[in-house]
Scaffold this motif. Structure first.
Motif, mmCIF file in Angstrom:
data_model
loop_
_atom_site.group_PDB
_atom_site.id
_atom_site.type_symbol
_atom_site.label_atom_id
_atom_site.label_comp_id
_atom_site.label_asym_id
_atom_site.label_seq_id
_atom_site.Cartn_x
_atom_site.Cartn_y
_atom_site.Cartn_z
ATOM 1 N N HIS A 201 5.034 5.497 9.012
ATOM 2 C CA HIS A 201 4.189 5.161 7.853
ATOM 3 C C HIS A 201 4.419 6.162 6.719
ATOM 4 O O HIS A 201 4.577 5.764 5.550
ATOM 5 N N LEU A 202 4.474 7.448 7.050
ATOM 6 C CA LEU A 202 4.709 8.460 6.019
ATOM 7 C C LEU A 202 6.101 8.328 5.429
ATOM 8 O O LEU A 202 6.280 8.440 4.199
ATOM 9 N N VAL A 203 7.096 8.100 6.268
ATOM 10 C CA VAL A 203 8.465 7.941 5.761
ATOM 11 C C VAL A 203 8.542 6.760 4.792
ATOM 12 O O VAL A 203 9.256 6.811 3.777
ATOM 13 N N SER A 204 7.809 5.708 5.077
ATOM 14 C CA SER A 204 7.847 4.501 4.237
ATOM 15 C C SER A 204 7.132 4.686 2.911
ATOM 16 O O SER A 204 7.574 4.147 1.880
ATOM 17 N N TYR A 205 6.036 5.450 2.899
ATOM 18 C CA TYR A 205 5.182 5.455 1.719
ATOM 19 C C TYR A 205 5.060 6.800 1.003
ATOM 20 O O TYR A 205 4.668 6.843 -0.159
ATOM 21 N N LEU A 206 5.381 7.913 1.681
ATOM 22 C CA LEU A 206 5.237 9.210 1.035
ATOM 23 C C LEU A 206 6.167 9.377 -0.166
ATOM 24 O O LEU A 206 5.720 9.855 -1.221
ATOM 25 N N PRO A 207 7.456 9.000 -0.080
ATOM 26 C CA PRO A 207 8.309 9.149 -1.275
ATOM 27 C C PRO A 207 7.768 8.386 -2.478
ATOM 28 O O PRO A 207 7.796 8.890 -3.606
ATOM 29 N N GLN A 208 7.258 7.182 -2.226
ATOM 30 C CA GLN A 208 6.698 6.382 -3.323
ATOM 31 C C GLN A 208 5.474 7.057 -3.921
ATOM 32 O O GLN A 208 5.303 7.094 -5.144
ATOM 33 N N ARG A 209 4.645 7.627 -3.068
ATOM 34 C CA ARG A 209 3.439 8.289 -3.579
ATOM 35 C C ARG A 209 3.799 9.537 -4.376
ATOM 36 O O ARG A 209 3.186 9.830 -5.405
ATOM 37 N N LEU A 210 4.781 10.285 -3.919
ATOM 38 C CA LEU A 210 5.202 11.474 -4.657
ATOM 39 C C LEU A 210 5.782 11.101 -6.017
ATOM 40 O O LEU A 210 5.505 11.757 -7.023
ATOM 41 N N SER A 211 6.582 10.045 -6.054
ATOM 42 C CA SER A 211 7.195 9.642 -7.325
ATOM 43 C C SER A 211 6.185 9.083 -8.298
ATOM 44 O O SER A 211 6.332 9.207 -9.509
ATOM 45 N N SER A 212 5.102 8.458 -7.764
ATOM 46 C CA SER A 212 4.085 7.894 -8.644
ATOM 47 C C SER A 212 3.077 8.921 -9.128
ATOM 48 O O SER A 212 2.214 8.631 -9.944
ATOM 49 N N ALA A 213 3.195 10.170 -8.593
ATOM 50 C CA ALA A 213 2.249 11.219 -8.986
ATOM 51 C C ALA A 213 2.374 11.552 -10.461
ATOM 52 O O ALA A 213 1.489 12.127 -11.069
ATOM 53 N N HIS A 214 3.527 11.239 -11.044
ATOM 54 C CA HIS A 214 3.722 11.527 -12.470
ATOM 55 C C HIS A 214 3.961 10.253 -13.237
ATOM 56 O O HIS A 214 4.301 10.248 -14.370
#
Length: 296
Positions: free
Chosen positions: A283-296
């Protein structure tokens, strides 16, 4: 003679550090935990703990007893995990720890999403900037950044992470941008949780000790200070990408940026085959990169 509840109370007091924390963990009163530990000491005929108003310390006998007893409860947890594995669905407790800001900002929402998909889970999140011993403190997994030091744990890369040395245009109005690592000594450096910044020189990792008049163990505070021109800061991409794009911050020393900055999940080897943990990490592998990129 049955003494499992007394041993469990003792193990939890040592693991969590206080009678109050152990009582919360066991869903009983402080006085009940204290009574169980006292009864255990009477049965064993020796003191296990030194109790003061501020802290609890193990006696020599207590340290020896804890080393043996904690493995009993590790075994119980493994037995429960085996049942989870047999049923092949996430259930039971999932306990994790990470750095405070990263956990609050990025992990907690993803954990909450995972819990919506698997409501039978019980979740425990603990965010701290202290390096946690996940085995002794009973965590399933820790989320860590950068270079990993503990080879006794299994590590899984969750996503990439880049670090930048940045300063505001207003800061560079008074001092020229550094082009070599040696020039950092003449700059005001904003120090976060560490005073050694990581770089790569000809492919070799190098740490440079920096100094300055400003220090805080908070990423948002560090970013704010850099944006206001108080000095240079080394920060990860999810803090600075937006400000680099807008020109509010300028990246320097890019030629020395190192690549050993991934986000990792680390966990004990005996948890490696847990479907609960592996599904959470997926779950983290699938969604963490997207969440980090959307932080800005």
């Amino acid at each position: 003679m049955q003494r499992w509840d007394r041993i469990e109370a003792f193990v939890e007091v040592v693991r969590l550090g206080t009678f109050a924390a152990a009582a919360r963990e066991l869903s009983v009163s402080n006085s009940h935990v204290s009574r169980l530990v006292s009864q255990l000491e009477q049965q064993l005929g020796t003191a296990l703990l030194y109790r003061t108003t501020r802290q609890i310390n193990l006696t020599d006998a207590g340290a020896l007893y804890y080393r043996h007893c904690r493995h009993l409860f590790d075994g119980f947890r493994e037995a429960e995990a085996a049942i989870d594995d047999l049923q092949d669905r996430p259930q039971g407790r999932l306990s994790l720890t990470s750095a405070t800001t990263f956990g609050e900002r990025f992990l907690a929402p993803l954990v909450n999403d995972f819990l919506l998909e698997h409501p039978q889970l019980e979740v425990r999140m603990h965010f701290t900037n202290r390096q946690v011993d996940i085995i002794d403190e009973g965590f399933d997994v820790a989320i860590r950044m950068g270079r990993l030091e503990d080879s006794s744990l299994v590590a899984r890369r969750l996503c990439e992470r880049r670090e930048y040395v940045v300063g505001a245009p207003a800061y560079f109005e008074h001092i020229s941008q550094p082009h070599a690592l040696a020039e950092l000594s003449r700059h005001r450096c904003l120090i976060g949780s560490r005073d050694q910044w990581r770089f790569a020189v000809d492919g070799v990792r190098r740490e440079v000790r920096v100094s300055g008049q400003w220090r805080a163990n908070s990423g948002p505070a560090l970013l704010d200070a850099a944006l206001k021109g108080l000095g240079l800061a080394q920060l990860p991409d999810y803090y600075v990408d937006e400000h680099l794009a807008s020109g509010a911050l300028i990246s320097v020393l890019d030629a020395y940026r190192h690549d050993d900055t991934a986000v990792w999940a680390v966990f004990p080897r005996h948890r490696q085959r847990s479907p609960k943990l592996q599904r959470f990490l997926d779950h983290l592998v699938s969604y963490l990169p997207q969440r980090l990129s959307s932080a800005h």
